[in-house]
Design a protein around this motif. Sequence first.
Motif, PDB file in Angstrom:
ATOM      1  N   VAL A 163      44.727  58.010  31.850  1.00 27.96           N
ATOM      2  CA  VAL A 163      44.151  57.121  32.859  1.00 27.96           C
ATOM      3  C   VAL A 163      44.700  57.461  34.251  1.00 27.96           C
ATOM      4  CG1 VAL A 163      43.938  54.723  33.632  1.00 27.96           C
ATOM      5  CG2 VAL A 163      43.754  55.276  31.203  1.00 27.96           C
ATOM      6  N   ASP A 164      45.999  57.692  34.337  1.00 27.91           N
ATOM      7  CA  ASP A 164      46.597  58.032  35.629  1.00 27.91           C
ATOM      8  C   ASP A 164      46.055  59.371  36.152  1.00 27.91           C
ATOM      9  OD1 ASP A 164      48.134  55.736  35.823  1.00 27.91           O
ATOM     10  OD2 ASP A 164      49.871  56.627  34.813  1.00 27.91           O
ATOM     11  N   ALA A 165      45.798  60.310  35.229  1.00 28.43           N
ATOM     12  CA  ALA A 165      45.336  61.637  35.638  1.00 28.43           C
ATOM     13  C   ALA A 165      43.966  61.589  36.307  1.00 28.43           C
ATOM     14  CB  ALA A 165      45.285  62.574  34.430  1.00 28.43           C
ATOM     15  N   VAL A 166      43.116  60.670  35.889  1.00 28.54           N
ATOM     16  CA  VAL A 166      41.771  60.582  36.480  1.00 28.54           C
ATOM     17  C   VAL A 166      41.741  59.629  37.677  1.00 28.54           C
ATOM     18  CG1 VAL A 166      40.669  61.127  34.291  1.00 28.54           C
ATOM     19  CG2 VAL A 166      40.975  58.730  34.935  1.00 28.54           C
ATOM     20  N   GLY A 167      42.893  59.085  38.042  1.00 28.22           N
ATOM     21  CA  GLY A 167      42.946  58.204  39.198  1.00 28.22           C
ATOM     22  C   GLY A 167      42.685  56.753  38.895  1.00 28.22           C
ATOM     23  N   GLY A 168      42.838  56.351  37.635  1.00 36.08           N
ATOM     24  CA  GLY A 168      42.623  54.961  37.249  1.00 36.08           C
ATOM     25  C   GLY A 168      41.173  54.663  36.929  1.00 36.08           C
ATOM     26  N   VAL A 169      40.904  53.460  36.441  1.00 35.69           N
ATOM     27  CA  VAL A 169      39.544  53.039  36.118  1.00 35.69           C
ATOM     28  C   VAL A 169      39.263  51.688  36.773  1.00 35.69           C
ATOM     29  CG1 VAL A 169      39.413  54.259  33.913  1.00 35.69           C
ATOM     30  CG2 VAL A 169      40.322  51.939  33.978  1.00 35.69           C
ATOM     31  N   GLN A 170      37.983  51.441  37.006  1.00 30.67           N
ATOM     32  CA  GLN A 170      37.567  50.181  37.629  1.00 30.67           C
ATOM     33  C   GLN A 170      37.027  49.233  36.564  1.00 30.67           C
ATOM     34  OE1 GLN A 170      33.876  49.623  40.202  1.00 30.67           O
ATOM     35  NE2 GLN A 170      35.471  49.629  41.777  1.00 30.67           N
ATOM     36  N   ILE A 171      37.592  48.032  36.513  1.00 33.54           N
ATOM     37  CA  ILE A 171      37.185  47.014  35.538  1.00 33.54           C
ATOM     38  C   ILE A 171      36.780  45.745  36.285  1.00 33.54           C
ATOM     39  CG2 ILE A 171      38.027  45.478  33.715  1.00 33.54           C
ATOM     40  CD1 ILE A 171      37.522  48.266  32.706  1.00 33.54           C
ATOM     41  N   CYS A 172      35.699  45.126  35.843  1.00 36.05           N
ATOM     42  CA  CYS A 172      35.242  43.863  36.435  1.00 36.05           C
ATOM     43  C   CYS A 172      35.370  42.745  35.408  1.00 36.05           C
ATOM     44  CB  CYS A 172      33.783  43.962  36.865  1.00 36.05           C
ATOM     45  SG  CYS A 172      33.488  45.224  38.118  1.00 36.05           S
ATOM     46  N   THR A 173      35.809  41.595  35.846  1.00 31.20           N
ATOM     47  CA  THR A 173      35.877  40.429  34.969  1.00 31.20           C
ATOM     48  C   THR A 173      35.386  39.204  35.730  1.00 31.20           C
ATOM     49  OG1 THR A 173      37.330  38.958  33.698  1.00 31.20           O
ATOM     50  CG2 THR A 173      38.320  40.125  35.547  1.00 31.20           C
ATOM     51  N   PRO A 174      34.441  38.454  35.155  1.00 31.70           N
ATOM     52  CA  PRO A 174      33.911  37.283  35.859  1.00 31.70           C
ATOM     53  C   PRO A 174      34.850  36.088  35.824  1.00 31.70           C
ATOM     54  CG  PRO A 174      32.867  37.501  33.720  1.00 31.70           C
ATOM     55  CD  PRO A 174      33.727  38.722  33.904  1.00 31.70           C
ATOM     56  N   LYS A 175      35.885  36.140  34.986  1.00 31.37           N
ATOM     57  CA  LYS A 175      36.842  35.035  34.917  1.00 31.37           C
ATOM     58  C   LYS A 175      38.257  35.584  34.804  1.00 31.37           C
ATOM     59  CE  LYS A 175      36.003  34.640  29.924  1.00 31.37           C
ATOM     60  NZ  LYS A 175      35.545  33.744  28.851  1.00 31.37           N
ATOM     61  N   PRO A 176      39.257  34.803  35.173  1.00 32.74           N
ATOM     62  CA  PRO A 176      40.639  35.278  35.091  1.00 32.74           C
ATOM     63  C   PRO A 176      41.015  35.639  33.653  1.00 32.74           C
ATOM     64  CG  PRO A 176      40.500  33.254  36.370  1.00 32.74           C
ATOM     65  CD  PRO A 176      39.168  33.424  35.706  1.00 32.74           C
ATOM     66  N   MET A 177      41.868  36.645  33.497  1.00 35.97           N
ATOM     67  CA  MET A 177      42.323  37.072  32.178  1.00 35.97           C
ATOM     68  C   MET A 177      43.850  37.072  32.163  1.00 35.97           C
ATOM     69  SD  MET A 177      39.713  40.262  31.493  1.00 35.97           S
ATOM     70  CE  MET A 177      40.126  40.349  29.755  1.00 35.97           C
ATOM     71  N   VAL A 337      30.002  36.788  38.635  1.00 40.44           N
ATOM     72  CA  VAL A 337      30.619  35.475  38.508  1.00 40.44           C
ATOM     73  C   VAL A 337      30.417  34.935  37.099  1.00 40.44           C
ATOM     74  CG1 VAL A 337      30.421  34.889  40.951  1.00 40.44           C
ATOM     75  CG2 VAL A 337      28.525  34.362  39.399  1.00 40.44           C
ATOM     76  N   GLU A 338      31.146  33.873  36.803  1.00 33.78           N
ATOM     77  CA  GLU A 338      31.179  33.342  35.448  1.00 33.78           C
ATOM     78  C   GLU A 338      29.915  32.557  35.083  1.00 33.78           C
ATOM     79  OE1 GLU A 338      34.621  31.050  32.815  1.00 33.78           O
ATOM     80  OE2 GLU A 338      34.875  31.393  34.963  1.00 33.78           O
ATOM     81  N   VAL A 339      29.345  31.845  36.060  1.00 33.27           N
ATOM     82  CA  VAL A 339      28.182  30.996  35.820  1.00 33.27           C
ATOM     83  C   VAL A 339      27.012  31.494  36.651  1.00 33.27           C
ATOM     84  CG1 VAL A 339      27.262  28.647  35.936  1.00 33.27           C
ATOM     85  CG2 VAL A 339      29.670  29.021  35.342  1.00 33.27           C
ATOM     86  N   ALA A 340      25.822  31.594  36.055  1.00 38.90           N
ATOM     87  CA  ALA A 340      24.639  32.074  36.762  1.00 38.90           C
ATOM     88  C   ALA A 340      24.309  31.152  37.938  1.00 38.90           C
ATOM     89  CB  ALA A 340      23.454  32.147  35.812  1.00 38.90           C
ATOM     90  N   PRO A 341      24.090  31.703  39.144  1.00 37.48           N
ATOM     91  CA  PRO A 341      23.794  30.872  40.317  1.00 37.48           C
ATOM     92  C   PRO A 341      22.611  29.927  40.110  1.00 37.48           C
ATOM     93  CG  PRO A 341      24.208  33.138  40.980  1.00 37.48           C
ATOM     94  CD  PRO A 341      24.143  33.129  39.488  1.00 37.48           C
TER      95      PRO A 341
END
Length: 457
Positions: A163-177, A337-341
């Motif tokens: 993971v470090d070799a490729v410069g990290g990865v981007q992760i999205c989360t709609p709620k805190p983890m 986001v967690e809930v649909a607008p």
Amino acid sequence: MATALSVVVLAAGGIGHAVVTGLDTGITRVDPFRDMKNRPQAGNGMNVLVVGTDGRDRITPEEKKKYRLGGAPCHCTDTVLLVHISEDRDRASVVSLPRDSYAELPEHTDQNSGEKHRAHPVKLNAAYAEGGPALTVRTVEAMTRVKIDHYLEVDFTSFMRTVDAVGGVQICTPKPMKDAYSGLQLAAGTHELDGGQALQYVRSRHVDGAADIGRMQRQQKFLAALVDRLTSGGVLFNPVRFREVATTMLGSVRADEDFGTDQLLALAKGMRGFTPASSEFVSVPIGDMDFPVKGIGSTVKWDAEKAQRLFAAVREDRALAAARPEAAEKKAKGVVVEVAPKTIRVQVYNGTRIDGLGRKVDDALRGTGFDTTRSPMTGAGASRERTLVEYDPRWDRSARSLAAALPGAELRAVPGRGGTLRVTVGADYKGVTGVRAEAVPVRGPFEAVTGDQVVCP
């Protein structure tokens, strides 16, 4: 798995033979097909068994403390994945096999004690502890009736360095983890994870009530994000950068004797243009999440009929994800986001002396999907400097979704407010940020998703 997909995608980028030659010299070799008999008939395409072990011997004390990797390793498999590369090299199908799956080990000799064992039930991850790679391959082949062509083994250190070799990865989360066991702690939103953080993300089992199933889904999202980073990050067309990354990836893995440069180049020839949409992910169908076995405890029992259909599709080289209509290919933009607008009712108040601002904000919120009243009102009292979102505590998830559309807004819980959220616009208003609910992937009969459906927008 990160290493396997990464190297294939990198090699597919058009890098010449001279750059790839010799990369496999750092691979530690194992013989997972030793003395195997009565194996399944080979199908079309290529099948790779990828196992992630809990080896942590080469991790520094500082990393162990930071990423909660203390304790002794169990010398078992932390992750088991069956990866199928289609005959035409247009598709990679990744099937997650729960490590706690109910399995029956074939007759074998224990690699630690030398004791001969009759066939007996275990959890799938125990196959590695009793018989290493060879017994793991035999067990998976017996359970799936899919012939394994190659074996790849990665430990915690290999994963983090990749993971470090490729410069990290981007992760999205709609709620805190948050997981106190792994140390994972992510706020809602988009994050760039380094190797250690990515390891916490894919190992977490206590983020929600989904346990290992949720964990496998996060692993699938991570793999899709890794492919996305590799195919869009400029590594593929820079020979020096390519060799640096690939050497790091392959320098600490174990694989069968035939997994080498020639095989990588053969795959690369047919996989140019590989993208997240070319990958698909699925978990083996579950019949019982809590199947008790005497002397073993709770295991995960597969749905035999559905699992049989899934692995038949793998053997027959059929796509596992549903074909999507053209409209579904268009990726929606905006903060997840967690809930649909569209499910959030909003009343707008103008808390400033700026004429027409309430109408402007109402229109902007409606434009991004919120169910506004279309009747903005003038706020009482003195002018506000900061935009305020008031909400009933029972609608806290909706309030967070609304606040994401109004960067910098203050959140205030008001018991008894009801289901309509109240926005009082302040002088700090700079506009509405587009938001959207996390997309619900189009799922076929096997509940598979493609990589482009689960990466960040």
